[in-house]
Design a protein around this motif. Structure first.
Motif: not given
Length: 345
Positions: A82-83, A86, A121-122, A176
């Motif tokens: 996931k992610g 980013y 994450k971003e 991230n």
């Protein structure tokens, strides 16, 4: 004559490099075939290296940095993490380079996280260090933070044994991740905006680190008294210098150059929930008490070393050194409302 031979050799070398570059740039992703690298596997086929022979991780490392971006994206997507959308291209290369299994055709092993689906994450917000002296409990803190936030922690290191067990953010040092593990006793080239500093009494931290190295770098391993010196670290001269590094680590991270919260390992052990709440508040990360309930009820014990056997491996000279270091560190820790006065008697 010599110049002519030199010209021929240079021409042949350039030709060989051209051939290698041609094959490298024409790598094809193929889920059905895998290349064996020192007993491990990664799943893209290289016409130049497509054999069962060991070619070494250095070759794999160089390949990662020569692949075009589209190939890197395709390989990373196969991890099903996931992610990853980013991540920058260079971060994706680091992600692939630090893959212990070197298998892009299978999802990475993840330790059980019953509270949240964890991902990247971003690349925004604060870059936070999770700093400590070795043996102070930073790996345990990583499991708590990942379960509570749903965001991977990173590290300045590529510990492939940790990545194989589910710490997917190994060798990721961008925003991230929620925090970046470091044992460095100095501020590195990475510019942190803040730091969580995990501290443990010097004697216990050093004993924990010797346990790790004596048990073949097992992050939860313990050994009995007869095996304790297997790492070769149980040497007074070395451990006195190691104690000095402990003091240097404390002094540099607590010099006030960035905002810092100090988490005492002994307090984390005694009241995990309160210390986790402190870390989350410091990170300004929203959470609910229900989430904390879940984390407390499903703590990942895999990366929390069991209590070491009850024996004292240190000489009187080392105990005197530990007392000296504790006294010198005390005023620095006191500024952050942390104390080891119980060890000063």
């Amino acid at each position: 004559m010599f110049r002519e031979m030199k010209r021929v050799i240079v021409t042949l070398c350039l030709g060989l490099l051209f051939i290698i570059a041609f094959f490298v740039l024409h790598l094809e992703v193929n889920d059905g075939e895998a290349l064996v690298v020192e007993g491990e596997r990664f799943s893209f086929r290289n016409p130049l290296l497509n054999s069962a022979d060991s070619v070494g991780k250095k070759v794999y490392s160089k390949l990662i940095w020569t692949l075009p971006g589209s190939k890197i994206d395709s390989l990373v997507e196969q991890f099903n993490v996931k992610g990853t959308e980013y991540l920058s291209l260079d971060t994706k290369r680091n992600f692939l380079w630090c893959d212990s299994e070197m298998r892009t055709h299978q999802p990475l092993k993840m330790f059980e996280r019953s509270c949240v689906d964890v991902g990247f994450k971003e690349d925004t917000g604060k870059k936070v260090a999770l700093a400590s002296f070795p043996g102070s409990g930073s790996t345990w803190c990583r499991t708590l933070l990942e379960q509570a936030t749903g965001v991977f922690t990173g590290a300045i290191y590529c510990d492939r044994s940790l990545k194989a067990e589910g710490f997917v953010g190994e060798y990721i040092t961008t925003r991230n991740v929620i925090a970046i593990k470091t044992h460095s006793p100095r501020v590195t080239k990475i510019k942190y905006d803040a730091a969580i500093f995990v501290v443990r009494h010097v004697a216990d931290a050093i004993k924990s680190e010797i346990n790790r190295k004596s048990s073949h770098r097992n992050h939860t391993g313990t050994v009995d008294e007869s095996e304790y010196g297997a790492s070769g670290l149980l040497d007074d001269k070395f451990l006195i210098k190691f104690s000095d590094r402990y003091l240097k680590t404390v002094a540099i991270w607590l010099d006030g150059h960035i905002p810092v919260i100090v988490v005492r390992y002994e307090d984390l052990l005694k009241d995990t929930r309160t210390q986790l709440r402190r870390m989350l508040d410091f990170l300004e990360f929203p959470y609910t008490e229900e989430r904390l309930d879940c984390v407390m009820n499903h703590q990942v014990q895999t990366f929390h070393r069991k209590h070491a056997h009850d024996f004292d491996p240190f000489s009187p000279a080392l105990h005197r050194k530990f007392l000296q270091v504790t006294r010198q560190a005390e005023p620095l820790l006191n500024k952050y409302n942390v104390s080891y006065k119980e060890f000063l008697t």
